[in-house]
Scaffold this motif. Structure first.
Motif, PDB file in Angstrom:
ATOM      1  N   THR A   9      34.179 -18.350   6.280  1.00 23.73           N
ATOM      2  CA  THR A   9      33.125 -18.448   5.463  1.00 23.73           C
ATOM      3  C   THR A   9      32.474 -17.176   4.577  1.00 23.73           C
ATOM      4  O   THR A   9      31.955 -17.149   3.703  1.00 23.73           O
ATOM      5  CB  THR A   9      31.816 -19.312   5.691  1.00 23.73           C
ATOM      6  N   SER A  10      33.235 -16.100   5.145  1.00 24.93           N
ATOM      7  CA  SER A  10      32.499 -14.644   4.500  1.00 24.93           C
ATOM      8  C   SER A  10      33.333 -14.060   3.493  1.00 24.93           C
ATOM      9  O   SER A  10      32.722 -14.063   2.437  1.00 24.93           O
ATOM     10  CB  SER A  10      32.600 -13.678   5.792  1.00 24.93           C
ATOM     11  N   ASN A  46      30.073 -19.433  -1.055  1.00 24.68           N
ATOM     12  CA  ASN A  46      28.762 -18.858  -0.994  1.00 24.68           C
ATOM     13  C   ASN A  46      28.058 -19.700  -1.894  1.00 24.68           C
ATOM     14  O   ASN A  46      26.916 -20.080  -1.137  1.00 24.68           O
ATOM     15  CB  ASN A  46      28.682 -17.384  -1.597  1.00 24.68           C
TER      16      ASN A  46
END
Length: 280
Positions: free
Chosen positions: A78-79, A175
């Motif tokens: 998820t980064s 994000n």
């Protein structure tokens, strides 16, 4: 996530206008650092469109009937800040997802692009790609076959080209929900594949690819999934070697300015993977 009860939205979409006298269209891959423009020899024309929000009826659209397919599948990675980590962590889970959704026997991801909207910035270098605001298809037939030769072992290529293969773009917000500058997809069933797409040479510093510019057709039916979240993704078919009229071959698509975007919506961030997808 913001309310998604909006059924459709008006938009102004930028279509391809080819250069005159049959000259081959081209565009350079990297933008001029001063102007922010990628050198090209064609023009664009803007046309009004109505883009239907298909939330609640996503299941009606599949990679084969319309050329795109929405899926809810939260990513483990998820980064999305480090290319090496993306390739190590996000590529394998995406390969598994593509195999599961398509039934493919082999999937090879050959690149990815992260896009982050930066209003007022003109820089569009590879590390700062912005949403694309023109109707296009990522690969032509010629370019798709060249990709197989470029990314697969030479001894495998003849056998792979004998059977069905595709190029699929796996697109996902990162994000934040993609309320600002969302992605519009054109239902292949509304496309004239003999007239609408025209090849555009994509000029890299060391080689040449080829995309399709899409000319205006008032029959085009445009769709989007309003407020797509990072837990959602869409498969966008860029190419299919099956071209007998039985399935969608490609999907014209573009980012667009949605007038229903809430004023406090964050700028769009997204990642797209492009994959060669092979079948036994």
């Amino acid at each position: 996530m913001a309310s998604t009860d909006i059924s459709s939205t008006p938009a102004l979409l930028s279509y391809f206008v080819p250069p005159e006298n049959g000259v081959r269209a081209y565009q350079k891959i990297n933008a001029d650092p001063i102007t922010g423009e990628r050198e090209h020899n064609f023009t664009r024309s803007k046309h009004n469109a109505v883009i239907e929000n298909v939330r609640g009826k996503e299941d009606q659209y599949t990679i084969d009937n319309s050329g795109f397919q929405f899926v809810r599948s939260p990513a483990k990675h998820t980064s999305f800040n480090n290319d090496d980590e993306i390739e190590k962590e996000y590529y394998p889970e995406s390969i598994d997802l593509l195999k599961k959704l398509t039934g493919a026997s082999r999937v090879v991801i050959f690149d990815h692009t992260i896009r982050r909207q930066r209003p007022g910035e003109i820089d569009d270098t590879p590390q700062k790609r912005q949403p694309v605001s023109q109707v296009h298809v990522d690969q032509t037939t010629k370019a798709s076959i060249a990709r197989v030769h470029r990314h697969l072992p030479a001894e495998d290529v003849p056998r792979l080209l004998e059977k069905r293969f595709q190029i699929i773009n796996l697109w996902r917000p990162i994000n934040v929900p993609a309320l600002r500058w969302p992605l519009a997809l054109c239902d292949y069933r509304s496309v004239d594949p003999t007239k609408d797409p025209l090849p555009v040479a994509l000029v890299y510093p060391d080689r040449e690819g080829e995309t399709y510019g899409i000319t205006y057709n008032p029959n085009h039916r445009w769709k989007y999934l309003r407020g797509m979240t990072p837990e959602e993704a869409v498969l966008i078919k860029c190419f299919d070697s099956v071209q007998d009229g039985s399935v969608a071959v490609f999907t014209p698509h573009t980012g667009f300015e949605d007038p229903t975007t809430p004023p406090d919506a964050p700028n769009r961030e997204s990642i797209e993977l492009r994959a060669l997808v092979f079948y036994d």
